[in-house]
Design a protein around this motif. Structure first.
Motif, PDB file in Angstrom:
ATOM      1  N   ILE A 131      -5.878   0.704   6.432  1.00  0.00           N
ATOM      2  CA  ILE A 131      -6.048   0.841   7.879  1.00  0.00           C
ATOM      3  C   ILE A 131      -5.658  -0.486   8.503  1.00  0.00           C
ATOM      4  O   ILE A 131      -6.223  -1.533   8.168  1.00  0.00           O
ATOM      5  N   ASP A 135      -2.216   6.317  -3.585  1.00  0.00           N
ATOM      6  CA  ASP A 135      -3.581   6.780  -3.827  1.00  0.00           C
ATOM      7  C   ASP A 135      -4.621   5.923  -3.102  1.00  0.00           C
ATOM      8  O   ASP A 135      -5.803   6.227  -3.126  1.00  0.00           O
ATOM      9  N   LYS A 136      -4.166   4.857  -2.437  1.00  0.00           N
ATOM     10  CA  LYS A 136      -5.067   3.969  -1.706  1.00  0.00           C
ATOM     11  C   LYS A 136      -4.765   4.051  -0.216  1.00  0.00           C
ATOM     12  O   LYS A 136      -3.644   4.303   0.181  1.00  0.00           O
ATOM     13  N   LYS A 137      -5.789   3.829   0.599  1.00  0.00           N
ATOM     14  CA  LYS A 137      -5.621   3.900   2.045  1.00  0.00           C
ATOM     15  C   LYS A 137      -5.680   2.502   2.655  1.00  0.00           C
ATOM     16  O   LYS A 137      -6.535   1.693   2.285  1.00  0.00           O
ATOM     17  N   PHE A 179       0.816  -1.212   0.000  1.00  0.00           N
ATOM     18  CA  PHE A 179       0.000   0.000   0.000  1.00  0.00           C
ATOM     19  C   PHE A 179       0.853   1.266   0.000  1.00  0.00           C
ATOM     20  O   PHE A 179       0.446   2.282  -0.560  1.00  0.00           O
ATOM     21  N   THR A 180       2.037   1.201   0.572  1.00  0.00           N
ATOM     22  CA  THR A 180       2.959   2.330   0.512  1.00  0.00           C
ATOM     23  C   THR A 180       3.328   2.624  -0.940  1.00  0.00           C
ATOM     24  O   THR A 180       3.493   3.779  -1.332  1.00  0.00           O
ATOM     25  N   LYS A 198       2.400   7.482   4.292  1.00  0.00           N
ATOM     26  CA  LYS A 198       1.390   8.287   4.976  1.00  0.00           C
ATOM     27  C   LYS A 198      -0.020   7.749   4.768  1.00  0.00           C
ATOM     28  O   LYS A 198      -0.936   8.080   5.519  1.00  0.00           O
ATOM     29  N   ASN A 199      -0.206   6.933   3.753  1.00  0.00           N
ATOM     30  CA  ASN A 199      -1.532   6.365   3.466  1.00  0.00           C
ATOM     31  C   ASN A 199      -1.821   5.103   4.281  1.00  0.00           C
ATOM     32  O   ASN A 199      -2.875   4.497   4.138  1.00  0.00           O
ATOM     33  N   VAL A 200      -0.884   4.714   5.142  1.00  0.00           N
ATOM     34  CA  VAL A 200      -1.062   3.537   5.998  1.00  0.00           C
ATOM     35  C   VAL A 200      -1.302   4.035   7.422  1.00  0.00           C
ATOM     36  O   VAL A 200      -0.445   4.678   8.021  1.00  0.00           O
ATOM     37  N   GLU A 201      -2.499   3.735   7.939  1.00  0.00           N
ATOM     38  CA  GLU A 201      -2.899   4.209   9.260  1.00  0.00           C
ATOM     39  C   GLU A 201      -2.968   3.036  10.247  1.00  0.00           C
ATOM     40  O   GLU A 201      -3.555   2.001   9.945  1.00  0.00           O
TER      41      GLU A 201
END
Length: 165
Positions: free
Chosen positions: A26, A22-24, A17-18, A43-46
């Protein structure tokens, strides 16, 4: 959603995902690999830590898909995702081969690699409309503990009757 331990391969999912900013993603859960995974995540990995029953169920219900990269005997979280009406993107090995139907209840990938996960996510997105949350939830019911016990009891009873008669 997982315990963050090496064999669960959450690191691969986060890395994939990194590479798709453009994709998140969680990540629900905690464990000894958390710091290492965070270090290599975009930053898109929470990371939201461990979540109990209802909170976890809400995350599952809102997810576009549940990504699973482990090789496990069963993989209860895969069935829980289906039960929440969420399709699964999973590594095609272990118990997943008995719970996920490729193209029907999810998308399977054949290698535990970042590129395989990325390809599977892209395949999922191209077929996303074929997954129906109600159908997925209904499909998951066959893995209910009560149904499993009934099937096991019936199997043992039939085999005993055949053997002893």
């Amino acid at each position: 959603a997982s315990r963050l331990v090496p064999y669960k391969r959450i690191d691969l999912i986060a890395q994939a995902f990194t590479k798709m900013p453009d994709k998140k993603l969680i990540i629900v859960g905690d464990g000894p690999e958390e710091k290492k995974i965070k270090t290599h995540s975009g930053k898109n990995v929470e990371f939201i830590g461990y979540q109990k029953g209802d909170a976890l169920a809400k995350y599952m219900q809102k997810a576009k898909a549940f990504v699973f990269a482990a090789d496990e005997d069963f993989g209860i979280m895969v069935v829980e995702a289906l039960s929440a009406g969420t399709p699964v993107i999973a590594f095609n090995k272990g118990g997943v081969t008995e719970t996920i139907k490729n193209g029907e209840t999810g998308i399977l990938f054949n290698e535990q690699t970042v590129d395989s996960i990325i390809d599977a996510v892209k395949t999922f997105e191209s077929k996303e409309d074929i997954f129906d949350s109600i159908s997925l939830s209904e499909y998951a019911k066959q893995f209910d503990r009560k149904i499993f016990e009934e099937k096991l009891n019936k199997f043992v009873t039939e085999k005993c009757e055949a053997f002893f008669n």
